[in-house]
Design a protein around this motif. Structure first.
Motif, PDB file in Angstrom:
ATOM      1  N   GLU A 521     -44.698 -86.659 -18.520  1.00 39.95           N
ATOM      2  CA  GLU A 521     -44.323 -87.324 -17.268  1.00 39.95           C
ATOM      3  C   GLU A 521     -43.010 -88.054 -17.477  1.00 39.95           C
ATOM      4  OE1 GLU A 521     -48.221 -88.474 -14.561  1.00 39.95           O
ATOM      5  OE2 GLU A 521     -47.354 -89.948 -15.902  1.00 39.95           O
ATOM      6  N   ASN A 522     -42.051 -87.850 -16.580  1.00 41.43           N
ATOM      7  CA  ASN A 522     -40.793 -88.567 -16.696  1.00 41.43           C
ATOM      8  C   ASN A 522     -40.923 -89.973 -16.116  1.00 41.43           C
ATOM      9  OD1 ASN A 522     -40.634 -88.318 -13.890  1.00 41.43           O
ATOM     10  ND2 ASN A 522     -39.273 -86.536 -13.981  1.00 41.43           N
ATOM     11  N   LYS A 523     -39.822 -90.715 -16.106  1.00 43.21           N
ATOM     12  CA  LYS A 523     -39.874 -92.117 -15.678  1.00 43.21           C
ATOM     13  C   LYS A 523     -40.174 -92.265 -14.190  1.00 43.21           C
ATOM     14  CE  LYS A 523     -34.821 -92.273 -15.200  1.00 43.21           C
ATOM     15  NZ  LYS A 523     -33.585 -92.962 -15.648  1.00 43.21           N
ATOM     16  N   PHE A 524     -40.057 -91.167 -13.435  1.00 46.29           N
ATOM     17  CA  PHE A 524     -40.373 -91.217 -12.009  1.00 46.29           C
ATOM     18  C   PHE A 524     -41.812 -90.788 -11.729  1.00 46.29           C
ATOM     19  CE2 PHE A 524     -35.828 -90.032 -12.406  1.00 46.29           C
ATOM     20  CZ  PHE A 524     -35.268 -91.199 -11.906  1.00 46.29           C
ATOM     21  N   GLY A 525     -42.587 -90.525 -12.807  1.00 48.93           N
ATOM     22  CA  GLY A 525     -43.972 -90.099 -12.649  1.00 48.93           C
ATOM     23  C   GLY A 525     -44.122 -88.638 -12.277  1.00 48.93           C
ATOM     24  N   LYS A 526     -43.070 -87.856 -12.484  1.00 46.19           N
ATOM     25  CA  LYS A 526     -43.103 -86.427 -12.161  1.00 46.19           C
ATOM     26  C   LYS A 526     -43.265 -85.609 -13.442  1.00 46.19           C
ATOM     27  CE  LYS A 526     -42.227 -87.616  -7.923  1.00 46.19           C
ATOM     28  NZ  LYS A 526     -43.279 -87.557  -6.889  1.00 46.19           N
ATOM     29  N   TYR A 527     -43.951 -84.475 -13.308  1.00 53.56           N
ATOM     30  CA  TYR A 527     -44.176 -83.604 -14.455  1.00 53.56           C
ATOM     31  C   TYR A 527     -42.902 -82.819 -14.792  1.00 53.56           C
ATOM     32  CZ  TYR A 527     -49.258 -84.293 -14.427  1.00 53.56           C
ATOM     33  OH  TYR A 527     -50.502 -84.827 -14.515  1.00 53.56           O
ATOM     34  N   GLU A 528     -42.633 -82.730 -16.088  1.00 56.80           N
ATOM     35  CA  GLU A 528     -41.611 -81.833 -16.609  1.00 56.80           C
ATOM     36  C   GLU A 528     -42.219 -81.104 -17.790  1.00 56.80           C
ATOM     37  OE1 GLU A 528     -37.829 -83.504 -17.519  1.00 56.80           O
ATOM     38  OE2 GLU A 528     -37.664 -84.610 -15.628  1.00 56.80           O
TER      39      GLU A 528
END
Length: 802
Positions: A521-528
């Motif tokens: 999870e990136n700092k925006f709470g999105k999956y990468e």
């Protein structure tokens, strides 16, 4: 049967071939021996033999010879090279110590010749072997405590260096014995290389130091290939060894380390970025430490190093660096080590941030933007006039000694006139002084000339103070950037191991072979996620299957980042990155017209998706029209694009661009800055406007105006950045304009309101047609349908993904 008789018993058959093969094998063995010994160890022995420290100690060559004990290396050639190096460095008594110590090494090592010899045993032999001749010499010289301590220190240095050189020699002796090197071997090789470079001493070619050039090239190569951390580490090692071995100032350590750090940070810009990092590092640290009175590394040495570095093929650099880089990968990544490395990196970045902040504060304190006339400045005017006119006058003693007070009062009255008029005439001088002075004309001319020079001096003082203030701002911005980077690195990354295993399982079921996944999870709470799997040979048939499978597992729409095929044709494997699909999409239409068709437009623009869920549209209007305005706005747009794409925040970007424009030229050089940043996940837009025309948001029911009052960038040394936040939804338009569009409606009572009404009346949903229609309407309002200024319309349509 003896082998040497074979050729004579069978001239044309098997015996002849065997003899030829034997000769070939011997030749290959000799070449291998020469390559290993002559090209690496013997030149290194010569250079190490030249280094002296601590008042004449020469331990490095002796330590290398001791390290060869127990290894299959010709120690006679090594010793000759060491003695040659010591002789070229002016060694006298040190030769005695080296000869006796080497003989003792061999004598003590005789019982252990058949064994390989551990590092500790060889180190002890080296310590004892060098201490005996040193103590004999100390006894003959009177047995002073200083000499005893120096002998013991020499022995301990050799004892420690044996471990370093043993590691290096073992790697050279069997370079392919394993996949990677250990940390100890990497550091040992780095120290040995730095010491060998230090052995060059003061050797110069056309006034250029070979030692400094090699050091800078080493830092450039490792920074460019392995990043800021390794670049700074190599800089510290090289600087430390050079400082110790050549009695250089310890500040050279900080200079090399800082150059390595900046070169690694800017490596994404290619070789040129790393070169700029070294130049900036040396310049900033030199100026901060000693005010440019003493150069740490000369500019021409850096330039020569950069030229050589630019000529080195990347394949050659990869061949050197890969061995070190693989060692970091092969050992695996343990959480404890990763956490500690992150802590150390964040701590170092914070220290650099504080250093830049302190430098910024220092420049801010010494910068004076206003030139203040002080008492000693006025006195200097008096002294210059007296030196030019009164020195050779027969009445000089009468005026400046017997009537000093009266003369001084006359001078102050003259200064008052100068302050008011800017020059003086004879009638501005008191009558009693005119009657007494024999050289009135020369006196008036000298006063006017000196005052003109004084005014020029004050102008330049003011410019220097302003430049220092701008440097302070840039250093402060650098401090903020590094601090933000430290905070970003300090953020804990949440890896999703369960999802990784599930994705690999489902991809295998779907027919994707040899799959591997890393999900976080990136700092925006999105999956990468990064996926590696056996490819489809470049047909791109696997992308759709992978995206569909991963989307079903994750429960969120995942798409491939970028459009290029990620196939490695040699291994037939694909490595792709999947990111969450943004909630919103943006498409942009542009219409641009220059004032004169013969010249380029002074309005420039850019729009891009940064890849982290942000869409940026930017516009800049240069001062005036034509080529000069185009260059100003183009430079501004390029800087916006580079800074924003690199992750700089809007405030820092604008302040850095403003300071660059202020320092760019002596004449007026300014441009407007208009930036719109769309959050593609949340639908929020952030507007940053510096001297720019209003921006319009066309919604379904109404048109909203966004404006901010400020001067363009490049006029004032400090610029206030005002951020404006708005929400946009599906089907909304962002319309950005240059001043030429607004000015074309100047006949209307309210030109901004008129543009707002025109946009409100448009019913097209095509952003390009909206831009063209607005441009046509603006041109039709101009006199004779000829634009009075460069015009630019940027229309971005926002819509929601289905």
């Amino acid at each position: 049967m003896k082998t040497e008789s074979l050729p004579y018993k069978n001239f044309g058959g098997h015996g002849s071939a065997t003899h030829q093969k034997g000769k070939t094998g011997k030749a290959a063995a000799i070449l291998e021996y020469l390559n290993k010994t002559n090209l690496i160890i013997i030149p290194a022995a010569f250079l190490l033999g030249r280094i002296s420290l601590l008042g004449g100690l020469m331990p490095f060559g002796i330590a290398l010879y001791a390290a060869t004990l127990g290894l299959n290396i010709n120690r006679i050639m090594i010793s000759i090279a060491i003695f040659a190096g010591m002789l070229t460095s002016g060694a006298t008594v040190q030769l005695y110590t080296a000869v006796v110590a080497m003989l003792l090494f061999n004598a003590i090592n005789i019982p252990f010749k058949k064994s390989a010899g551990s590092h500790l045993r060889v180190g002890i032999i080296a310590f004892i072997g060098v201490l005996i001749p040193e103590m004999v010499l100390t006894y003959l010289q009177g047995f002073l405590m200083y000499d005893v301590l120096k002998s013991i220190i020499n022995g301990f240095i050799i004892f420690a260096l044996v471990f370093v050189f043993k590691n290096v020699l073992e790697v050279l002796g069997n370079p392919s014995r394993r996949y990677s090197l250990t940390n100890e071997e990497i550091l040992s090789i780095a120290i040995a290389c730095a010491l060998a470079v230090g052995g060059l001493g003061g050797w110069n070619i056309f006034g250029v130091s070979l030692k400094n050039i090699l050091c800078i090239i080493i830092i450039l190569v490792f920074s460019f290939k392995t990043g800021a951390g390794n670049g700074a580490a190599i800089g510290v090692i090289v600087g430390t060894v050079i400082s110790i071995s050549s009695n250089s100032s310890p500040i050279i350590i900080a200079s090399y380390a800082f150059c390595g750090l900046l070169a690694g940070i800017l490596k994404n810009m290619g070789k040129i970025g790393s070169c700029v990092g070294v130049l900036m590092g040396n310049a900033i640290l030199t100026f901060y430490t000693n005010g440019s009175t003493e150069v740490l590394v000369f500019l021409y040495e850096i330039i020569v190093s950069i030229v050589i570095f630019m000529l080195i093929p990347e394949k050659a650099m990869d061949a050197v660096v890969t061995k070190f880089d693989k060692s970091l990968v092969a050992r695996g990544d343990k959480k404890g080590y990763s956490a500690r490395i992150k802590e150390i990196t964040v701590e170092k970045l914070n220290k650099f941030s504080r250093a830049f902040s302190e430098m910024s504060r220092t420049f801010d304190e010494i910068s004076e933007t206003k030139a203040i006339t002080e008492k000693h400045d006025i006195t200097a005017i008096f002294d210059r006039v007296a030196d030019r006119v009164c020195k050779d006058c027969s009445l000089c003693v009468h005026c400046w000694e017997h009537n000093f007070c009266n003369t001084y009062q006359v001078m102050f009255k003259i200064v008052e006139k100068l302050d008011g008029k800017g020059w003086i005439e004879q009638n501005d001088i008191p009558q009693y002084f005119l009657e007494r002075c024999e050289r009135v004309d020369d006196f008036v001319l000298a006063v006017n000339n000196v005052f003109e020079l004084f005014k020029v001096d004050m102008v330049w003082r003011s410019k220097i103070g302003e430049s220092r203030g701008l440097v302070s701002q840039q250093l402060k911005s650098m401090s903020t950037i590094i601090s933000n980077l430290a905070n970003e690195l300090n953020t804990d990354i949440c890896f999703k191991e369960d999802l990784e295993n599930q994705i690999v399982l489902e991809l295998t079921k779907a027919g994707i072979k040899h799959a591997d996944a890393v999900v976080y999870e990136n700092k925006f709470g999105k999956y990468e996620m990064t996926l590696t799997y056996k490819g489809c040979g470049g047909k791109r048939s696997c992308i759709g299957c992978v995206e569909k499978t991963v989307t079903e597992v994750v429960g969120r729409k995942m798409i491939k980042e970028g459009s290029d095929c990620a196939l490695n044709p040699k291994t037939n494997t694909c490595t792709i990155k999947l990111v969450e699909e943004e909630t919103y999409k943006v498409i942009t239409g542009v219409a641009r017209v220059s004032k004169n068709e013969k010249y380029v437009s002074g309005d420039n623009y850019t729009f891009l998706n940064t890849g982290d869920g942000k869409y940026i549209a930017a516009l800049s209007d240069g001062m005036g029209t034509g080529h000069k305005a185009c260059m100003q706005s183009k430079a501004t747009v390029n800087l916006i694009e580079q800074f924003m794409e690199s992750g700089f925040d809007k405030d820092t970007t604008v302040k850095l661009i403003n300071s660059i424009l202020v320092l760019r030229a002596t004449d007026d050089s300014f441009a407007t800055i208009d930036i719109s940043v769309v959050d593609l996940y949340e639908g929020e837009v952030e507007f940053c406007k510096v001297g720019a025309a209003p921006t319009f948001i066309k919604r379904e029911e109404y048109v909203e105006t966004v404006r901010a009052a400020s001067l363009p960038a490049g006029i004032l040394s400090e610029v206030e950045v005002e951020m404006i936040h708005k929400k946009v939804g599906n089907g909304d338009f962002l319309i950005m304009l240059s001043d030429g569009i607004i000015d074309s409606f100047k006949d209307c009572q309210d030109s901004v309101k008129e543009v707002q009404n025109i946009l409100q009346g448009m019913d097209t949903r095509n952003p390009q047609k909206m831009a063209d229609d607005l441009m046509d309407e603006a041109i039709s309002r101009c006199q004779n349908n000829e634009p009075a200024d460069d015009m630019l319309v940027l229309v971005s349509k926002v819509w929601k993904s289905k």
